[in-house]
Write a protein that holds these residues in place. Structure first.
Motif, PDB file in Angstrom:
ATOM      1  N   THR A   1       5.223  -2.091   3.486  1.00 49.79           N
ATOM      2  CA  THR A   1       6.057  -2.173   2.280  1.00 49.79           C
ATOM      3  C   THR A   1       7.150  -3.217   2.430  1.00 49.79           C
ATOM      4  OG1 THR A   1       5.644   0.162   1.794  1.00 49.79           O
ATOM      5  CG2 THR A   1       7.523  -0.864   0.704  1.00 49.79           C
TER       6      THR A   1
ATOM      7  N   SER B   1      -3.558   0.623  -1.339  1.00 51.24           N
ATOM      8  CA  SER B   1      -3.152   0.848  -2.726  1.00 51.24           C
ATOM      9  C   SER B   1      -1.779   1.502  -2.785  1.00 51.24           C
ATOM     10  CB  SER B   1      -4.187   1.723  -3.444  1.00 51.24           C
ATOM     11  OG  SER B   1      -3.858   1.882  -4.809  1.00 51.24           O
TER      12      SER B   1
ATOM     13  N   GLU C   1       5.342  -2.591  -5.995  1.00 54.05           N
ATOM     14  CA  GLU C   1       5.341  -2.923  -7.418  1.00 54.05           C
ATOM     15  C   GLU C   1       6.323  -2.066  -8.214  1.00 54.05           C
ATOM     16  OE1 GLU C   1       1.240  -4.876  -8.876  1.00 54.05           O
ATOM     17  OE2 GLU C   1       1.117  -2.715  -8.470  1.00 54.05           O
TER      18      GLU C   1
ATOM     19  N   GLY D   1      -1.156  -7.028  -7.577  1.00 52.86           N
ATOM     20  CA  GLY D   1      -1.764  -5.858  -6.962  1.00 52.86           C
ATOM     21  C   GLY D   1      -3.180  -6.115  -6.483  1.00 52.86           C
TER      22      GLY D   1
ATOM     23  N   CYS E   1      -3.075  -8.513  -3.353  1.00 50.68           N
ATOM     24  CA  CYS E   1      -2.531  -7.799  -2.189  1.00 50.68           C
ATOM     25  C   CYS E   1      -3.556  -6.821  -1.641  1.00 50.68           C
ATOM     26  CB  CYS E   1      -1.253  -7.046  -2.555  1.00 50.68           C
ATOM     27  SG  CYS E   1       0.234  -8.048  -2.538  1.00 50.68           S
ATOM     28  N   ASN E   2      -4.149  -6.040  -2.534  1.00 47.50           N
ATOM     29  CA  ASN E   2      -5.096  -5.026  -2.088  1.00 47.50           C
ATOM     30  C   ASN E   2      -6.337  -5.656  -1.467  1.00 47.50           C
ATOM     31  OD1 ASN E   2      -5.700  -1.992  -2.221  1.00 47.50           O
ATOM     32  ND2 ASN E   2      -7.553  -2.889  -3.057  1.00 47.50           N
TER      33      ASN E   2
ATOM     34  N   GLY F   1      -6.241  -0.463  -6.196  1.00 46.72           N
ATOM     35  CA  GLY F   1      -5.048  -1.099  -5.656  1.00 46.72           C
ATOM     36  C   GLY F   1      -4.504  -2.203  -6.537  1.00 46.72           C
ATOM     37  N   GLY F   2      -4.993  -2.332  -7.732  1.00 49.31           N
ATOM     38  CA  GLY F   2      -4.524  -3.354  -8.653  1.00 49.31           C
ATOM     39  C   GLY F   2      -5.512  -3.497  -9.793  1.00 49.31           C
TER      40      GLY F   2
ATOM     41  N   GLY G   1       2.179 -10.770   0.787  1.00 51.18           N
ATOM     42  CA  GLY G   1       3.100 -10.651  -0.339  1.00 51.18           C
ATOM     43  C   GLY G   1       3.485 -12.005  -0.903  1.00 51.18           C
TER      44      GLY G   1
ATOM     45  N   LEU H   1       5.575  -6.797   2.450  1.00 54.65           N
ATOM     46  CA  LEU H   1       5.161  -7.237   1.119  1.00 54.65           C
ATOM     47  C   LEU H   1       6.359  -7.574   0.243  1.00 54.65           C
ATOM     48  CD1 LEU H   1       2.273  -4.687   0.382  1.00 54.65           C
ATOM     49  CD2 LEU H   1       2.030  -7.114   0.944  1.00 54.65           C
TER      50      LEU H   1
ATOM     51  N   VAL I   1       0.940  -1.144  -1.979  1.00 59.34           N
ATOM     52  CA  VAL I   1       1.066  -2.096  -3.081  1.00 59.34           C
ATOM     53  C   VAL I   1       1.836  -1.471  -4.239  1.00 59.34           C
ATOM     54  CG1 VAL I   1      -0.219  -3.322  -4.866  1.00 59.34           C
ATOM     55  CG2 VAL I   1      -0.976  -3.465  -2.493  1.00 59.34           C
ATOM     56  N   HIS I   2       1.545  -0.226  -4.556  1.00 64.30           N
ATOM     57  CA  HIS I   2       2.209   0.419  -5.687  1.00 64.30           C
ATOM     58  C   HIS I   2       3.679   0.717  -5.400  1.00 64.30           C
ATOM     59  CE1 HIS I   2      -1.865   0.999  -7.316  1.00 64.30           C
ATOM     60  NE2 HIS I   2      -1.245   1.041  -8.477  1.00 64.30           N
TER      61      HIS I   2
END
Length: 253
Positions: A206, A51, A58, A32, A35-36, A153-154, A17, A209, A54-55
């Motif tokens: 989570t 993914s 975000e 994204g 990170c992915n 994932g981004g 992160g 990150l 990451v979402h």
């Protein structure tokens, strides 16, 4: 969801992160994707789980960004609406596809996509600044950007922002509008992932990150002022291409 986790378990995700936010703060994109790439290629997280995490992260970061752009008057309302619905539809389809395919089967395709994004950013950096043309494609761009963002994932920022800039849209409006739409995209995609995957194993990744991203935010802002965009694009493209290629070769093996 088990909320018990150790500092040792958090550290790799904090590092991911932190690094991703440093670059994203300097470029305004690629959190994204980076990170992915690191989660899948380096830490061995499944594409769907990477993914999804990451979402979820975000969702928080894009909410703050969207509000800031709204207050600053950086949002083009017509462009916002033209991107919103196609982006959400593409994101839901990408998330659904990713969660219903075997992880080992889809991993080479996801990493191959990330290699392509890395090469794209590298070329864009070398050719920076891009040639300006009149805007032509919006809705299909939102659909494809949303789908690839969820499946890979981004990629929403690099794909949509860069393409709109190349089409000639005002940079301030592009960044503000694309970032604002991204909040609704990540919120919908996160809900789709959680519905299909459940809440298991979300806590550690989570939280890690989020901590890393928050810690890096001030440094990213400083880098944005001191490092030329051309240089950063080349660096990001190079890092993504090398990292994703390494994971892609391992996945094929």
């Amino acid at each position: 969801m088990d909320l018990s986790f150790s500092v040792e378990a958090l550290l790799p995700f904090i590092a991911v992160g932190f690094g991703a936010q440093i670059i994203d703060g300097a470029l305004g994109m690629a959190f994204g994707v980076i990170c992915n790439t690191l989660l899948v290629a380096v830490l061995g997280v499944s594409p769907a789980r990477a993914s999804a995490n990451v979402h979820v992260v975000e969702t928080f970061t894009t909410a703050v960004s969207g509000i800031s752009h709204f207050l600053s008057g950086n949002i083009d309302k017509k462009l916002f609406l033209r991107l919103l619905v196609p982006g959400i539809i593409g994101g839901v389809c990408g998330a659904y596809l990713l969660t219903n395919l075997d992880g080992d089967t889809v991993k080479p395709w996801v990493l191959g996509y990330l290699v392509a994004i890395g090469i794209y950013l590298l070329i864009r950096g070398i050719l920076f600044p891009p040639k300006i043309a009149k805007p032509r494609v919006v809705e299909p761009l939102g659909l494809v950007g949303g789908f690839l963002d969820a499946a890979g994932g981004g990629g929403w920022g690099p794909i949509v922002t860069s393409n709109l800039l190349v089409q000639g849209v005002e940079p301030r409006k592009v960044v503000g509008t694309v970032n604002s739409v991204e909040f609704f995209l990540t919120l919908t995609v996160s809900a789709t992932f959680i519905y299909n995957l459940g809440m298991r194993d979300f806590a550690t990744a989570t939280v890690g990150l989020l901590i890393g991203g928050i810690m890096a935010a001030p440094f990213g802002a400083i880098m944005a002022k001191r490092i030329p965009t051309k240089t950063m694009l080349i660096l990001v493209g190079t890092v993504l291409t090398i990292t994703s290629s390494y994971g892609f070769i391992r996945a094929l093996g």
